[in-house]
Design a protein around this motif. Structure first.
Motif, short mmCIF file in Angstrom:
data_model
loop_
_atom_site.label_atom_id
_atom_site.label_comp_id
_atom_site.label_asym_id
_atom_site.label_seq_id
_atom_site.Cartn_x
_atom_site.Cartn_y
_atom_site.Cartn_z
N GLN A 111 17.62 18.83 -30.62
CA GLN A 111 17.55 17.38 -30.74
C GLN A 111 16.72 16.75 -29.63
N ARG A 112 16.65 17.41 -28.49
CA ARG A 112 15.97 16.83 -27.34
C ARG A 112 14.46 16.94 -27.50
N THR A 113 13.78 15.81 -27.38
CA THR A 113 12.33 15.79 -27.47
C THR A 113 11.69 15.39 -26.15
N HIS A 114 12.46 14.71 -25.28
CA HIS A 114 11.97 14.27 -23.98
C HIS A 114 13.03 14.56 -22.92
N LYS A 115 12.58 14.82 -21.71
CA LYS A 115 13.48 14.97 -20.58
C LYS A 115 12.82 14.28 -19.40
N TYR A 116 13.51 13.33 -18.79
CA TYR A 116 12.97 12.52 -17.70
C TYR A 116 11.69 11.81 -18.12
N GLY A 117 11.58 11.47 -19.39
CA GLY A 117 10.40 10.77 -19.90
C GLY A 117 9.22 11.67 -20.20
N ILE A 118 9.38 12.97 -20.04
CA ILE A 118 8.30 13.93 -20.30
C ILE A 118 8.59 14.63 -21.62
N PRO A 119 7.64 14.63 -22.56
CA PRO A 119 7.88 15.32 -23.84
C PRO A 119 8.01 16.82 -23.64
N ILE A 120 8.97 17.42 -24.34
CA ILE A 120 9.22 18.86 -24.23
C ILE A 120 8.78 19.52 -25.54
N PRO A 121 7.89 20.51 -25.46
CA PRO A 121 7.46 21.19 -26.68
C PRO A 121 8.51 22.18 -27.17
N LYS A 122 8.41 22.57 -28.43
CA LYS A 122 9.28 23.61 -28.99
C LYS A 122 8.50 24.88 -29.27
N THR A 123 7.17 24.77 -29.38
CA THR A 123 6.32 25.93 -29.66
C THR A 123 5.15 25.93 -28.69
N VAL A 124 4.44 27.05 -28.64
CA VAL A 124 3.25 27.16 -27.80
C VAL A 124 2.17 26.21 -28.30
N LYS A 125 2.07 26.07 -29.60
CA LYS A 125 1.07 25.17 -30.18
C LYS A 125 1.34 23.72 -29.75
N GLU A 126 2.60 23.31 -29.76
CA GLU A 126 2.96 21.96 -29.30
C GLU A 126 2.63 21.80 -27.82
N ALA A 127 2.88 22.83 -27.02
CA ALA A 127 2.58 22.77 -25.58
C ALA A 127 1.09 22.60 -25.36
N GLU A 128 0.27 23.33 -26.11
CA GLU A 128 -1.18 23.17 -26.01
C GLU A 128 -1.61 21.77 -26.41
N GLY A 129 -1.01 21.22 -27.44
CA GLY A 129 -1.32 19.87 -27.87
C GLY A 129 -0.96 18.83 -26.82
N LEU A 130 0.20 19.01 -26.17
CA LEU A 130 0.60 18.09 -25.11
C LEU A 130 -0.35 18.17 -23.92
N ASP A 131 -0.77 19.39 -23.57
CA ASP A 131 -1.73 19.53 -22.47
C ASP A 131 -3.05 18.84 -22.79
N THR A 132 -3.50 18.98 -24.02
CA THR A 132 -4.75 18.33 -24.43
C THR A 132 -4.60 16.81 -24.39
N ALA A 133 -3.48 16.31 -24.89
CA ALA A 133 -3.25 14.86 -24.92
C ALA A 133 -3.14 14.28 -23.51
N ASN A 134 -2.53 15.03 -22.59
CA ASN A 134 -2.34 14.54 -21.22
C ASN A 134 -3.53 14.83 -20.32
N GLY A 135 -4.43 15.68 -20.76
CA GLY A 135 -5.60 16.01 -19.94
C GLY A 135 -5.27 16.91 -18.76
N ASN A 136 -4.21 17.72 -18.89
CA ASN A 136 -3.86 18.66 -17.82
C ASN A 136 -3.49 20.01 -18.43
N LYS A 137 -3.09 20.94 -17.60
CA LYS A 137 -2.72 22.27 -18.08
C LYS A 137 -1.37 22.69 -17.50
N LEU A 138 -0.42 21.77 -17.39
CA LEU A 138 0.86 22.07 -16.78
C LEU A 138 1.72 23.00 -17.64
#
Length: 111
Positions: A21-48
């Motif tokens: 159910q959790r999609t954000h923690k401390y205001g930061i979006p949390i991915p569920k898959t590697v593909k989502e993580a890559e998308g978040l990195d692209t959207a944020n302009g970083n590689k965290l």
């Protein structure tokens, strides 16, 4: 019949668990898959998230050995599915973290 009801309860509790159910923690979006993580990195302009994944893979790499032969030759060998659990740590300046987790609950108990 009791087994089916027990399985139904387990499936329902999995769907209702906080992790899914959790999609954000401390205001930061949390991915569920590697593909989502890559998308978040692209959207944020970083590689965290990517760095978190690479750090985890670097740490668990020694645990994996490539076996060239037939897996039937290995005594007690069972294939286990793995997945990544993503998290944000508060005490470490909101550091993104990834953990490789094995589904050990589906294997037979060692004898």
């Amino acid at each position: 019949m009791p087994y089916t009801l027990k399985k139904k309860k387990r499936i329902i509790s999995k769907i209702k668990s906080k992790y899914w159910q959790r999609t954000h923690k401390y205001g930061i979006p949390i991915p569920k898959t590697v593909k989502e993580a890559e998308g978040l990195d692209t959207a944020n302009g970083n590689k965290l998230w990517r760095k978190a994944l690479f750090d985890e893979m670097k740490n668990v790499r020694p645990a994996f050995e490539i076996y060239e032969g037939d897996t039937k030759d290995l005594v007690g060998y069972q294939e286990i599915k793995c997945h990544i659990v993503w998290d944000v740590k508060l005490g470490e300046n909101f550091r993104q973290k990834a953990r490789l987790v094995a589904g050990g609950h589906v294997t037979d108990a060692p004898s």
